[in-house]
Design an enzyme around this catalytic site. Structure first.
Site, PDB file in Angstrom:
ATOM      1  N   GLU A   1     -51.723   1.493 -20.021  1.00 57.76           N
ATOM      2  CA  GLU A   1     -51.222   2.817 -19.644  1.00 57.76           C
ATOM      3  C   GLU A   1     -50.103   3.281 -20.560  1.00 57.76           C
ATOM      4  O   GLU A   1     -50.041   4.456 -20.935  1.00 57.76           O
ATOM      5  CB  GLU A   1     -50.736   2.783 -18.193  1.00 57.76           C
ATOM      6  CG  GLU A   1     -50.132   4.087 -17.712  1.00 57.76           C
ATOM      7  CD  GLU A   1     -49.625   4.014 -16.284  1.00 57.76           C
ATOM      8  OE1 GLU A   1     -49.000   5.003 -15.836  1.00 57.76           O
ATOM      9  OE2 GLU A   1     -49.844   2.985 -15.611  1.00 57.76           O
TER      10      GLU A   1
ATOM     11  N   ASP B   1     -41.582   0.639 -14.735  1.00 59.45           N
ATOM     12  CA  ASP B   1     -43.013   0.896 -14.582  1.00 59.45           C
ATOM     13  C   ASP B   1     -43.802   0.473 -15.816  1.00 59.45           C
ATOM     14  O   ASP B   1     -44.211   1.318 -16.600  1.00 59.45           O
ATOM     15  CB  ASP B   1     -43.264   2.382 -14.294  1.00 59.45           C
ATOM     16  CG  ASP B   1     -44.703   2.675 -13.919  1.00 59.45           C
ATOM     17  OD1 ASP B   1     -45.463   1.730 -13.677  1.00 59.45           O
ATOM     18  OD2 ASP B   1     -45.072   3.864 -13.872  1.00 59.45           O
TER      19      ASP B   1
ATOM     20  N   GLU C   1     -44.057   7.053  -3.931  1.00 60.17           N
ATOM     21  CA  GLU C   1     -44.632   8.161  -4.705  1.00 60.17           C
ATOM     22  C   GLU C   1     -45.432   9.135  -3.839  1.00 60.17           C
ATOM     23  O   GLU C   1     -46.508   9.588  -4.206  1.00 60.17           O
ATOM     24  CB  GLU C   1     -45.516   7.625  -5.838  1.00 60.17           C
ATOM     25  CG  GLU C   1     -44.740   6.918  -6.926  1.00 60.17           C
ATOM     26  CD  GLU C   1     -45.595   6.596  -8.146  1.00 60.17           C
ATOM     27  OE1 GLU C   1     -45.099   6.747  -9.272  1.00 60.17           O
ATOM     28  OE2 GLU C   1     -46.762   6.185  -7.968  1.00 60.17           O
TER      29      GLU C   1
END
Length: 679
Positions: A353, A325, A252
């Site tokens: 999240e 993810d 990332e």
């Protein structure tokens, strides 16, 4: 009786009136002193009993395991004694039988990953600012209130067997390796140490060139190697029991060994060699992917599989539970079991999240049990993810498990009373991955909410224990056990994934796909809805991601008739009119799932409202308000997804479910601007 109002800060370690107890010990230390004090301040057993705490070498005990009876705890280490004391007190407070047992941990290192930043903010933090780092000119100051809070934090972790904490974000600042920050790490470590919580830090791979004055951070460069060796030596002079580094590299946009034409093994081994003399470890994250035409779900496996056996024995590869993810539901990452010559550790996400932040009630033990109990078949039937990572199936020097923490400066630590259960559940499963979700929930509810003082024979409550059990414990526990599946249903049922809006991974955004955005950062990439159907084809006719799984699982996933329906759209692009096992079409099943999720949350509201007589007003009001918000959010998720996908299916929403309450275009505008109703 009016129940005493609580702000949740005492978490599951509620104060109880203790009975007198005598404690004998064979050794003195700060850790043993804590164990003695916990017994003296929390004893719920026979008045005047004598409890023996004994350090005695025993080959049947592994690491910090212990032997327990109703009157004794024996261990090889001081920490084993402390863990045994917490286990004994937990059994007393939950009225669980205490028999002679030998209890060893499933994983050696049971670690929280804090994504805290040096400025006090927390990436994916929903419970206030950082416990460790301040904002402003006094960011490195250590106050008395800091020390008190860190001590409370350490005690909470020790009570469930968590023995490590990474103190900063995996997207690390190079400042963490400067003297001032390392001295603060030392201050934190000094407070956590008696409770057995080792400190770790995340590092930026390019630190030698960013703060070390070098021209390169190439892991094979002699000066770079020397710089890291010296840095690690300096850390151990400050913190003799420092745990090691967590590294996010070549991921990332973060710098890493691939910037210099090197491999993940080159980078990890260079750091591991620096730690070798000090018994430290390197946790190297496998969360790697890049913007290319390769299915993102395949990339981590492809990068690491050919490096199996090339890592030092004090390197452990940290792998997220699923290949994308931390989605509400994912199949397990195919790296589990496939890396047979390399230590590998699961990375779970305690902070929500993708599961409603600190707004939605989501008890995650069922999600983690589903993952840990999944059969990889890598060494035949029964090769569960748990067995491929705990050292029982493959020979590995270290075993570990990590959880991305959900803590912050909020009074109740986690932003939502029920989010505390996930901190608790992670610790309990890290210690014993064979525990059931129900047992963990039962323990947590009793420890967190029980109004009964077991040391006092007089029941001063307005209700009996049987009333409390039938009208509070049982329904609330069932609500917890159902909560994750409810979220999957109203967000992303049947294997849908990553269809969030552009804002904070909170609201729905199945339409999100700006022309200039990276494809794998859009919702369109993952659901691939069109007039023919919906879902990501990962079979040999599509991306062939299923090739990364072992037989017979691979064939099961490839066949639309045998693929588990809860991940059907993860592996297949399915026609809208495809008949599923219940005889209904895919479209109808999708609609009924969304509707069921909304109804389930509304049922949670009823359960909680009926619990009012059994819980203090402060926590009752907080949870009630959040459930109302969650119910509104669930309705938005249902309406947004069904109205959007209906544009492709051109099939009516089944008439026996509640009609949408919103207009699609309004939802597109509101969720693109901000997370809906998120505060």
């Amino acid at each position: 009786m009016t129940l005493h109002s609580q702000n949740g800060h005492d978490i599951w370690l509620q104060n109880k009136k203790a009975k007198p107890v005598n404690v004998t010990t064979s050794k003195q230390s700060s850790t043993i002193d804590i164990a003695k004090n916990e017994l003296i301040n929390g004893w719920q057993g026979p008045e005047g009993a004598t409890i023996a705490l004994t350090i005695k070498k025993d080959k049947s005990l592994h690491k910090d395991g212990f032997k327990i009876t109703s009157t004794s705890i024996q261990a090889n280490t001081d920490l084993g004694i402390l863990y045994g004391v917490y286990d004994l007190l937990r059994r007393q407070q939950t009225e669980t039988s205490i028999k002679d047992e030998t209890i060893n941990p499933s994983y050696d290192r049971r670690i929280l990953n804090h994504w805290d930043n040096p400025n006090g903010s927390i990436e994916r933090g929903y419970a206030g600012k950082s416990l460790f780092w301040h904002y402003g000119k006094d960011s490195l100051a250590v106050t008395e209130s800091d020390i008190k809070l860190w001590k409370e934090y350490a005690r909470i972790n020790a009570s469930v067997g968590i023995n490590g904490a990474v103190l900063n974000n995996v997207n690390a600042s190079p400042m963490m390796l400067t003297q001032g920050y390392l001295e603060k790490v030392k201050a934190i470590a000094d407070v956590l140490r008696p409770y057995g919580v080792k400190t770790y830090i995340s590092i930026k791979f390019s630190s030698p060139s960013l703060i070390g004055g070098l021209k390169t951070s190439d892991p094979l460069d002699a000066d770079v190697i020397k710089w890291w060796n010296n840095k690690v030596k300096d850390i151990y002079k400050l913190i003799p029991d420092f745990g090691g580094f967590l590294v996010k590299a070549s991921s990332e946009g973060q710098p890493g060994p691939q910037d210099y034409g090197r491999t993940h093994a080159d980078g990890a081994n260079m750091l591991a060699d620096a730690f070798k003399p000090f018994n430290g470890i390197v946790m190297w994250r496998a969360f790697v992917y890049s913007a290319n035409d390769e299915d993102r779900a395949k990339q981590a496996y492809n990068e690491f599989i050919n490096l199996d056996g090339k890592f030092r024995d004090n390197v452990i590869i940290q792998v997220k539970n699923g290949p994308i993810d931390f989605q509400p539901r994912e199949p397990f990452s195919p790296l589990f079991g496939a890396l047979k010559k390399t230590a590998i550790m699961p990375e779970l996400q305690i902070t929500q999240e993708y599961l409603g932040h600190s707004i939605h009630l989501a008890y995650l033990a069922p999600m983690w049990k589903e993952f840990l109990d999944s059969d990889t078949y890598q060494e035949g039937k029964g090769s569960t993810v748990a067995k491929t990572t705990d050292g029982s199936l493959f020979d590995q020097k270290i075993s570990a498990i990590a959880g991305v923490a959900n803590t912050g400066l909020d009074n109740n630590w986690t932003g939502h009373t029920f989010a505390q259960s996930n901190w608790y559940a992670f610790g309990r499963l890290a210690w014993n991955h064979e525990l059931s979700s129900e047992q963990i929930a039962d323990e947590w509810v009793k420890l967190t909410f029980s109004p009964f003082d077991l040391s006092n024979s007089e029941n001063k409550a307005d209700f009996s224990k049987s009333d409390w059990s039938n009208n509070f414990l049982k329904p609330v526990k069932q609500m917890m056990l159902d909560s994750r599946e409810a979220i999957v249903d109203y967000m992303m049922p049947l294997g849908l994934h990553h269809i969030f809006s552009a804002n904070e991974h909170y609201g729905p955004g199945p339409w999100y796909g700006p022309a200039r955005a990276r494809k794998d950062w859009t919702s369109l990439y993952y659901h691939k809805a069109d007039s023919l159907g919906i879902g990501f084809d990962r079979t040999p006719t599509g991306s062939n991601a299923t090739i990364q799984y072992e037989e017979p699982l691979r064939s099961q996933l490839n066949n639309i008739e045998t693929c588990p329906e809860n991940v059907l759209l993860w592996f297949h692009h399915v026609p809208w009119d495809y008949k599923m096992k219940n005889g209904k079409t895919l479209w109808d099943n999708l609609a009924y799932r969304y509707d069921a999720g909304v109804k389930k949350v509304r049922e949670f509201q009823k359960i909680w409202d009926m619990s009012k007589p059994y819980v203090d007003s402060k926590r009752f009001d907080e949870v009630q308000s959040k459930l109302r918000n969650q119910s509104r959010n669930a309705q938005v998720w249902k309406d947004a997804c069904l109205l959007y996908f209906q544009e492709f299916s051109n099939i009516p929403i089944p008439y026996d479910i509640e009609r949408p309450m919103h207009d699609l275009e309004d939802l597109k505008i509101s969720t693109m601007k901000r997370p809906l109703d998120y505060k």
